[in-house]
Design a protein around this motif. Structure first.
Motif, PDB file in Angstrom:
ATOM      1  N   HIS A  40      -3.071   3.030   8.031  1.00  0.00           N
ATOM      2  CA  HIS A  40      -3.387   3.805   6.833  1.00  0.00           C
ATOM      3  C   HIS A  40      -3.596   2.860   5.663  1.00  0.00           C
ATOM      4  O   HIS A  40      -2.820   1.925   5.476  1.00  0.00           O
ATOM      5  N   TYR A  94       1.673   2.363  -6.813  1.00  0.00           N
ATOM      6  CA  TYR A  94       0.289   2.486  -7.279  1.00  0.00           C
ATOM      7  C   TYR A  94       0.111   1.512  -8.430  1.00  0.00           C
ATOM      8  O   TYR A  94       0.328   1.857  -9.589  1.00  0.00           O
ATOM      9  N   GLY A 130      -7.028  11.341   3.947  1.00  0.00           N
ATOM     10  CA  GLY A 130      -7.730  11.255   2.658  1.00  0.00           C
ATOM     11  C   GLY A 130      -8.882  12.233   2.517  1.00  0.00           C
ATOM     12  O   GLY A 130      -9.774  12.030   1.692  1.00  0.00           O
ATOM     13  N   THR A 161     -12.300   0.693  -2.753  1.00  0.00           N
ATOM     14  CA  THR A 161     -12.351   1.548  -1.558  1.00  0.00           C
ATOM     15  C   THR A 161     -13.641   1.307  -0.779  1.00  0.00           C
ATOM     16  O   THR A 161     -13.626   1.134   0.432  1.00  0.00           O
ATOM     17  N   MET A 210      -4.243   2.803   1.484  1.00  0.00           N
ATOM     18  CA  MET A 210      -4.246   3.551   0.223  1.00  0.00           C
ATOM     19  C   MET A 210      -4.592   2.553  -0.878  1.00  0.00           C
ATOM     20  O   MET A 210      -3.902   1.552  -1.044  1.00  0.00           O
ATOM     21  N   SER A 269      -9.683   7.757  -1.999  1.00  0.00           N
ATOM     22  CA  SER A 269      -9.396   6.331  -1.955  1.00  0.00           C
ATOM     23  C   SER A 269      -8.373   5.962  -0.895  1.00  0.00           C
ATOM     24  O   SER A 269      -7.655   4.987  -1.060  1.00  0.00           O
ATOM     25  N   LEU A 270      -8.255   6.758   0.137  1.00  0.00           N
ATOM     26  CA  LEU A 270      -7.304   6.454   1.207  1.00  0.00           C
ATOM     27  C   LEU A 270      -7.892   6.954   2.508  1.00  0.00           C
ATOM     28  O   LEU A 270      -8.669   7.903   2.515  1.00  0.00           O
ATOM     29  N   PHE A 303       0.840  -1.192   0.000  1.00  0.00           N
ATOM     30  CA  PHE A 303       0.000   0.000   0.000  1.00  0.00           C
ATOM     31  C   PHE A 303       0.879   1.246   0.000  1.00  0.00           C
ATOM     32  O   PHE A 303       1.945   1.252   0.605  1.00  0.00           O
ATOM     33  N   SER A 304       0.438   2.265  -0.663  1.00  0.00           N
ATOM     34  CA  SER A 304       0.973   3.640  -0.658  1.00  0.00           C
ATOM     35  C   SER A 304       2.328   3.851  -1.353  1.00  0.00           C
ATOM     36  O   SER A 304       2.554   4.901  -1.901  1.00  0.00           O
ATOM     37  N   TYR A 336      -2.599  13.374   2.976  1.00  0.00           N
ATOM     38  CA  TYR A 336      -2.209  11.961   3.030  1.00  0.00           C
ATOM     39  C   TYR A 336      -2.761  11.215   4.255  1.00  0.00           C
ATOM     40  O   TYR A 336      -3.284  10.107   4.112  1.00  0.00           O
TER      41      TYR A 336
END
Ligand SMILES: *Cc1c(COP(=O)(O)O)cnc(C)c1O
Length: 415
Positions: free
Chosen positions: A376, A40, A181, A314, A378, A336-337, A36-37, A178
């Motif tokens: 978190h 992408y 979101g 999401t 993402m 989307s996070l 994640f994060s 960040y």
């Protein structure tokens, strides 16, 4: 520091490749929805292959002097043109990433401020703004004033109004920030900037290349870009939701007069006239070519398709996590996070220790980021295949925590 000595003898390419393969065996695999994060994943095999070919083709070229590399010049001009068109900007540059884009926006604002007689400049940000602003201020001799976020996770325009002063060269809004979101209230923040005669930067590093499609999917998107009066600059990373490989971002301006401050010219060098519009000198050609190829390959319909997958995944993650007793999403995300954290279990006992939950998730092969208030998440297109498995594992991780405390909780599966 590892105990190394400079290699006395060169080794064959085969030997080096074998070592690389062995070293890479333990690296995080970003394919398959487990990362994640940091990456992408477009989950588009054709795009991946295209990027590898294009990257190789431009591996050795130097974008320092674009007039020596006509193809790179054309590609870079077009990438900037694509971004100007997509975001309704006036002009801008490609940079190596969000941090450089932000650095350039702060430097430009500082130098524009000097023209207005500001010698002790400050910028005003919410505490959720990316650390790149603190870093830019540190480098550039600018003071950063940070205000606390509101209960909804967004920047507080009223708090901004109290601290903006005659030395403020820039106010910042993140779309989204960040950590949570959520999208800051851009119209109020940009309106304040205009009223006080200062500049406003929208940090769309993260959301820039996703928001236009999010809107087209019919999702509620507050006003956020150059359509808002008072917004003067914007950063948007192509190496995030633009889906190219690392090293590509854009910094954009409403007008050319402001942008002029970003350009550096030097004519006192025996080596000849030296001009550059970003902080790097020698610049790799591959990120320019990669960005151009990605945008050309995906087009608006491709980006829209990927955005739909991101949106659906999401929703799946949010529903799955929301159904787990002891967990809650901390701020209602616009994109989307999001962050999710611990809340009391339904029987009133204290919620799970998120560090312990994250340890279990790490053991199960997930790679979540830990934040001050929780974990978190993402979401990229490639995550749509792992929603159920992720939520089941997360429920298990929370349940394990409950058992560790005496097994008084029973948690069912989710989704
Ligand atoms: C990623 C990010 C940045 C910094 O970008 P880099 O490409 O990591 O340098 C700035 N702002 C936000 C909101 C980001 O998500």
């Amino acid at each position: 520091m590892a105990d190394v000595t400079f290699p006395a003898h060169g080794r064959s390419a085969d030997e080096i490749l074998a070592e690389v393969a062995e070293l890479r065996g333990g690296d995080l695999d970003w394919r398959g929805g487990r990362a994640f994060s940091l990456v992408y994943d477009s989950d588009d095999a054709e795009l991946e292959e295209l990027l590898e070919t294009v990257g190789q083709t431009f591996l050795h070229e130097n974008a320092l002097n674009p007039f020596r590399y006509q193809t790179l010049l054309k590609m870079e001009t077009e990438v900037i043109g694509f971004a100007v068109d997509l975001f309704g900007a006036g002009c801008g540059s490609m940079s190596s990433g969000g941090t450089e884009s932000i650095f350039l926006a702060v430097q430009t604002a500082r130098d524009a401020g000097r023209e207005r007689g500001i010698t002790d400049p400050n910028i005003v940000c919410c505490d959720t703004a990316h650390p790149a602003f603190a870093k830019a201020c540190h480098y550039l001799g600018v003071r950063q004033i940070r205000t606390p976020h509101r209960d909804d996770g967004r920047a507080d325009p009223a708090a901004f109004a109290e601290v903006v002063d005659a030395n403020t060269i820039l106010v910042v809004a993140s779309t989204p920030c960040y950590p949570f979101g959520v999208i800051d209230p851009v119209p109020e923040i940009a309106g304040l900037a205009a009223e006080r005669g200062t500049l406003c930067h929208v940090d769309a590093c993260l959301g820039g290349w996703l928001l236009p499609w999010w809107e087209r999917l019919g999702e509620p998107v507050p006003e956020w870009g150059f359509s808002v009066p008072g917004v003067t600059s914007m950063s948007a990373d192509i190496h995030k939701y633009g889906y190219t490989y690392k090293g590509a971002s854009v910094v954009l301006y409403r007008d050319r007069d402001l942008y002029q401050h970003q350009i550096f010219m030097y004519d006192s060098w025996p080596g000849g006239l030296y001009a550059s519009s970003t902080s790097a000198g020698t610049r790799p050609g591959a990120p320019i070519a990669g960005a151009w190829a990605t945008i050309s390959h995906l087009g608006a319909d491709g980006y829209l398709r990927l955005a739909e997958r991101v949106r659906n995944a999401t929703r799946g993650f949010m529903e799955g996590i929301g159904a787990i007793d002891g967990l809650a999403i901390t701020h209602d995300p616009d994109l989307s996070l999001f962050e999710f954290g611990s809340v009391p279990f339904s029987d009133g006992s204290p919620g799970p220790d998120m560090d312990a939950v994250c340890d279990v998730m790490d053991d199960l092969g997930w790679n979540l980021d830990r934040q001050q208030g929780g974990l978190h998440l993402m979401v990229a297109p490639g995550h749509d295949k792992v929603v159920d498995q992720f939520c089941n594992d997360l429920a298990k991780a929370v349940a394990e925590h409950g058992e560790a405390r005496g097994g008084e909780h029973v948690y069912g599966g989710v989704v």
